[in-house]
Design a protein around this motif. Structure first.
Motif, PDB file in Angstrom:
ATOM      1  N   GLU A  40      10.854 -33.240 -39.986  1.00  0.00           N
ATOM      2  CA  GLU A  40      12.318 -33.213 -40.112  1.00  0.00           C
ATOM      3  C   GLU A  40      12.935 -32.707 -38.811  1.00  0.00           C
ATOM      4  OE1 GLU A  40      13.339 -30.792 -43.413  1.00  0.00           O
ATOM      5  OE2 GLU A  40      12.706 -32.258 -44.933  1.00  0.00           O
ATOM      6  N   ARG A  41      14.151 -33.233 -38.548  1.00  0.00           N
ATOM      7  CA  ARG A  41      14.935 -32.739 -37.415  1.00  0.00           C
ATOM      8  C   ARG A  41      16.318 -32.359 -37.946  1.00  0.00           C
ATOM      9  NH1 ARG A  41      15.381 -36.303 -32.076  1.00  0.00           N
ATOM     10  NH2 ARG A  41      13.185 -35.644 -32.013  1.00  0.00           N
ATOM     11  N   PHE A  42      16.590 -31.097 -37.874  1.00  0.00           N
ATOM     12  CA  PHE A  42      17.837 -30.553 -38.399  1.00  0.00           C
ATOM     13  C   PHE A  42      18.034 -30.945 -39.869  1.00  0.00           C
ATOM     14  CE2 PHE A  42      18.816 -31.242 -33.815  1.00  0.00           C
ATOM     15  CZ  PHE A  42      18.765 -29.901 -33.444  1.00  0.00           C
ATOM     16  N   GLY A  43      16.936 -30.887 -40.639  1.00  0.00           N
ATOM     17  CA  GLY A  43      17.013 -31.120 -42.078  1.00  0.00           C
ATOM     18  C   GLY A  43      16.918 -32.573 -42.501  1.00  0.00           C
ATOM     19  N   ARG A  44      16.822 -33.486 -41.548  1.00  0.00           N
ATOM     20  CA  ARG A  44      16.738 -34.912 -41.894  1.00  0.00           C
ATOM     21  C   ARG A  44      15.360 -35.448 -41.520  1.00  0.00           C
ATOM     22  NH1 ARG A  44      21.744 -38.420 -40.003  1.00  0.00           N
ATOM     23  NH2 ARG A  44      20.561 -39.841 -41.361  1.00  0.00           N
ATOM     24  N   LEU A  45      14.954 -36.509 -42.229  1.00  0.00           N
ATOM     25  CA  LEU A  45      13.648 -37.114 -41.961  1.00  0.00           C
ATOM     26  C   LEU A  45      13.618 -37.677 -40.547  1.00  0.00           C
ATOM     27  CD1 LEU A  45      10.857 -38.208 -42.919  1.00  0.00           C
ATOM     28  CD2 LEU A  45      12.059 -40.257 -43.709  1.00  0.00           C
ATOM     29  N   ARG A  46      12.605 -37.255 -39.806  1.00  0.00           N
ATOM     30  CA  ARG A  46      12.462 -37.734 -38.435  1.00  0.00           C
ATOM     31  C   ARG A  46      11.301 -38.709 -38.309  1.00  0.00           C
ATOM     32  NH1 ARG A  46      11.903 -39.942 -34.523  1.00  0.00           N
ATOM     33  NH2 ARG A  46      12.076 -39.311 -32.338  1.00  0.00           N
ATOM     34  N   ALA A  47      10.133 -38.374 -38.875  1.00  0.00           N
ATOM     35  CA  ALA A  47       8.954 -39.220 -38.748  1.00  0.00           C
ATOM     36  C   ALA A  47       7.891 -38.756 -39.737  1.00  0.00           C
ATOM     37  CB  ALA A  47       8.407 -39.187 -37.327  1.00  0.00           C
ATOM     38  N   VAL A  48       6.901 -39.624 -39.924  1.00  0.00           N
ATOM     39  CA  VAL A  48       5.726 -39.298 -40.726  1.00  0.00           C
ATOM     40  C   VAL A  48       4.520 -39.384 -39.807  1.00  0.00           C
ATOM     41  CG1 VAL A  48       4.283 -39.920 -42.687  1.00  0.00           C
ATOM     42  CG2 VAL A  48       6.764 -40.158 -42.846  1.00  0.00           C
ATOM     43  N   LEU A  49       3.802 -38.261 -39.677  1.00  0.00           N
ATOM     44  CA  LEU A  49       2.665 -38.201 -38.773  1.00  0.00           C
ATOM     45  C   LEU A  49       1.395 -38.571 -39.520  1.00  0.00           C
ATOM     46  CD1 LEU A  49       3.481 -34.860 -36.897  1.00  0.00           C
ATOM     47  CD2 LEU A  49       4.260 -37.193 -36.375  1.00  0.00           C
ATOM     48  N   GLY A  50       0.650 -39.529 -38.937  1.00  0.00           N
ATOM     49  CA  GLY A  50      -0.624 -39.920 -39.528  1.00  0.00           C
ATOM     50  C   GLY A  50      -1.769 -39.105 -38.958  1.00  0.00           C
ATOM     51  N   PRO A  51      -2.990 -39.348 -39.429  1.00  0.00           N
ATOM     52  CA  PRO A  51      -4.149 -38.592 -38.955  1.00  0.00           C
ATOM     53  C   PRO A  51      -4.362 -38.758 -37.447  1.00  0.00           C
ATOM     54  CG  PRO A  51      -4.679 -39.797 -40.960  1.00  0.00           C
ATOM     55  CD  PRO A  51      -3.346 -40.295 -40.511  1.00  0.00           C
ATOM     56  N   ILE A  61       9.024 -32.948 -30.761  1.00  0.00           N
ATOM     57  CA  ILE A  61       9.861 -32.165 -29.833  1.00  0.00           C
ATOM     58  C   ILE A  61       9.957 -30.742 -30.359  1.00  0.00           C
ATOM     59  CG2 ILE A  61      12.137 -31.931 -28.794  1.00  0.00           C
ATOM     60  CD1 ILE A  61      12.456 -34.950 -29.066  1.00  0.00           C
ATOM     61  N   PRO A  62       9.424 -29.804 -29.640  1.00  0.00           N
ATOM     62  CA  PRO A  62       9.474 -28.413 -30.130  1.00  0.00           C
ATOM     63  C   PRO A  62      10.899 -27.905 -30.278  1.00  0.00           C
ATOM     64  CG  PRO A  62       7.927 -28.668 -28.300  1.00  0.00           C
ATOM     65  CD  PRO A  62       8.739 -29.930 -28.355  1.00  0.00           C
ATOM     66  N   PHE A  63      11.088 -26.997 -31.180  1.00  0.00           N
ATOM     67  CA  PHE A  63      12.350 -26.330 -31.479  1.00  0.00           C
ATOM     68  C   PHE A  63      13.390 -27.265 -32.103  1.00  0.00           C
ATOM     69  CE2 PHE A  63      10.536 -24.461 -27.584  1.00  0.00           C
ATOM     70  CZ  PHE A  63      10.094 -23.248 -28.123  1.00  0.00           C
ATOM     71  N   LEU A  64      13.163 -28.570 -32.067  1.00  0.00           N
ATOM     72  CA  LEU A  64      14.066 -29.524 -32.713  1.00  0.00           C
ATOM     73  C   LEU A  64      13.407 -30.112 -33.968  1.00  0.00           C
ATOM     74  CD1 LEU A  64      15.513 -31.495 -29.659  1.00  0.00           C
ATOM     75  CD2 LEU A  64      16.533 -29.557 -30.870  1.00  0.00           C
ATOM     76  N   ASP A  65      12.149 -30.487 -33.822  1.00  0.00           N
ATOM     77  CA  ASP A  65      11.421 -31.065 -34.950  1.00  0.00           C
ATOM     78  C   ASP A  65      10.527 -30.003 -35.576  1.00  0.00           C
ATOM     79  OD1 ASP A  65      12.599 -33.433 -34.227  1.00  0.00           O
ATOM     80  OD2 ASP A  65      10.847 -34.150 -33.077  1.00  0.00           O
ATOM     81  N   ARG A  66      10.319 -30.179 -36.898  1.00  0.00           N
ATOM     82  CA  ARG A  66       9.397 -29.282 -37.591  1.00  0.00           C
ATOM     83  C   ARG A  66       8.689 -30.056 -38.703  1.00  0.00           C
ATOM     84  NH1 ARG A  66      10.703 -26.909 -42.510  1.00  0.00           N
ATOM     85  NH2 ARG A  66      12.699 -27.617 -43.416  1.00  0.00           N
ATOM     86  N   ILE A  67       7.492 -29.620 -38.997  1.00  0.00           N
ATOM     87  CA  ILE A  67       6.744 -30.234 -40.094  1.00  0.00           C
ATOM     88  C   ILE A  67       7.206 -29.593 -41.389  1.00  0.00           C
ATOM     89  CG2 ILE A  67       4.475 -30.591 -41.099  1.00  0.00           C
ATOM     90  CD1 ILE A  67       3.319 -30.598 -38.307  1.00  0.00           C
ATOM     91  N   ALA A  68       7.917 -30.402 -42.196  1.00  0.00           N
ATOM     92  CA  ALA A  68       8.497 -29.867 -43.430  1.00  0.00           C
ATOM     93  C   ALA A  68       7.539 -29.979 -44.614  1.00  0.00           C
ATOM     94  CB  ALA A  68       9.801 -30.594 -43.749  1.00  0.00           C
ATOM     95  N   HIS A  69       6.673 -31.021 -44.616  1.00  0.00           N
ATOM     96  CA  HIS A  69       5.783 -31.238 -45.764  1.00  0.00           C
ATOM     97  C   HIS A  69       4.425 -31.718 -45.262  1.00  0.00           C
ATOM     98  CE1 HIS A  69       9.275 -30.972 -48.442  1.00  0.00           C
ATOM     99  NE2 HIS A  69       9.900 -31.778 -47.575  1.00  0.00           N
ATOM    100  N   ARG A  70       3.412 -31.092 -45.774  1.00  0.00           N
ATOM    101  CA  ARG A  70       2.039 -31.546 -45.550  1.00  0.00           C
ATOM    102  C   ARG A  70       1.527 -32.129 -46.865  1.00  0.00           C
ATOM    103  NH1 ARG A  70       2.682 -27.049 -42.286  1.00  0.00           N
ATOM    104  NH2 ARG A  70       1.849 -27.300 -40.141  1.00  0.00           N
ATOM    105  N   VAL A  71       1.334 -33.455 -46.883  1.00  0.00           N
ATOM    106  CA  VAL A  71       1.029 -34.163 -48.129  1.00  0.00           C
ATOM    107  C   VAL A  71      -0.402 -34.692 -48.071  1.00  0.00           C
ATOM    108  CG1 VAL A  71       1.682 -36.049 -49.668  1.00  0.00           C
ATOM    109  CG2 VAL A  71       3.445 -34.817 -48.368  1.00  0.00           C
ATOM    110  N   SER A  72      -1.183 -34.376 -49.084  1.00  0.00           N
ATOM    111  CA  SER A  72      -2.547 -34.900 -49.184  1.00  0.00           C
ATOM    112  C   SER A  72      -2.503 -36.349 -49.678  1.00  0.00           C
ATOM    113  CB  SER A  72      -3.381 -34.047 -50.136  1.00  0.00           C
ATOM    114  OG  SER A  72      -4.650 -34.627 -50.353  1.00  0.00           O
TER     115      SER A  72
END
Length: 291
Positions: free
Chosen positions: A38-49, A55-66
């Motif tokens: 998420e970036r500022f509370g909105r979906l930014r991307a989905v990271l694969g394996p 981008i540090p300080f702007l993006d954050r990992i909001a959910h780690r999904v198995s």
């Protein structure tokens, strides 16, 4: 503080900032997971394996999904068949998450939502079938339930990999009624089997009697043919040789009868009528004449 010390401090702070930026910007995702950024509370991307960059300080990992396959706890729900039989059905569902962004933003409790959906679909499908169909077409019922659940959870980014009906339980009254019906069916089959056996035995006996009658008739026909043949021979002889042939046959029969009488056991004296002597004479004369 000297100017050189200040410069050294800024260099150290800059180095720490660069290292922190690299640390926060590089993300390694395990093979069994996907990360929602998420970036500022909105979906930014989905990271694969693998290795990913954010981008540090702007993006954050909001959910780690198995993304591993999951199994819902075994659920039990009541259902009524088309012939008004109350059943208790135990089900189990296996699924996995394919699109985490849909799962985390469209549904709060995934397991609870799937369990509720499965329960409703099971009740609806069993309500269309009679008890015998539920028992005999369980594989088809499972396939229908799986397809219906897949359609229902498609918007949640979920794939249903397997659906199972573990058990179908009946209430005690229905069990007793089915047991009575089963016993009655067994008794009926036993009576039918016995009746068919008796019928088969009668058919076999009739076939044997018919076969014996046919053989007897064939024997009589052969005997009649033989007698007719013998009669035909005599008639032919009479036709060819006249009355003498007939007299010869009669005289010969009389002689054969006397010989048989003399050969009988316990016979010491034989009384020969005068006609017998004539028969001997006639036979001898006829024999001479035939020669």
């Amino acid at each position: 503080m000297a100017l050189g010390d200040v410069a050294s401090l800024w260099i150290w702070l800059l180095a720490i900032l660069i290292l922190l930026t690299i640390w926060l910007g590089v993300k390694i995702v395990p093979q069994s997971e996907k990360h929602v950024v998420e970036r500022f509370g909105r979906l930014r991307a989905v990271l694969g394996p693998g290795i990913n960059f954010i981008i540090p300080f702007l993006d954050r990992i909001a959910h780690r999904v198995s993304i591993l396959e999951r199994q819902l706890p075994t659920a039990s729900q009541d259902a009524i068949t088309a012939d008004n039989v109350l059943l208790q059905v135990e089900t189990s569902v296996f699924y996995r998450i394919l699109q985490p962004e849909k799962t985390v933003y469209r549904i709060r409790d995934v397991d609870g939502a799937i369990a509720t959906t499965v329960a409703g679909i099971v009740r609806a499908e069993i309500g269309k079938m009679e008890l015998d169909e539920v028992q005999s077409n369980r594989a088809a019922l499972i396939g229908t339930i799986k397809t219906s659940v897949e359609d229902a959870v498609d918007d949640w980014g979920i794939e249903v990999t397997r659906a199972e009906i573990l058990d179908v339980n009946l209430d005690q009254a229905t069990r007793d009624a089915m047991l009575q019906q089963l016993n009655a069916e067994r008794a009926r089959r036993a009576l039918v089997t016995e009746a068919e056996g008796k019928k088969r035995a009668i058919e076999l006996k009739a076939d044997a009697d018919l076969y014996a009658a046919q053989k007897t008739a064939e024997a009589r026909r052969v005997q009649a043919d033989a007698e007719a043949y013998a009669t035909g021979v005599v008639a032919s002889a009479i036709a060819d040789n006249g009355l003498e042939a007939a007299q010869y046959q009669v005289a010969l029969k009389q002689v054969e009868s006397l010989v048989a009488l003399g050969e009988g056991s316990g016979k010491q004296t034989i009384v020969v009528p005068s006609s017998a002597l004539e028969a001997f004479g006639n036979a001898f004369d006829l024999l001479k004449g035939r020669r």
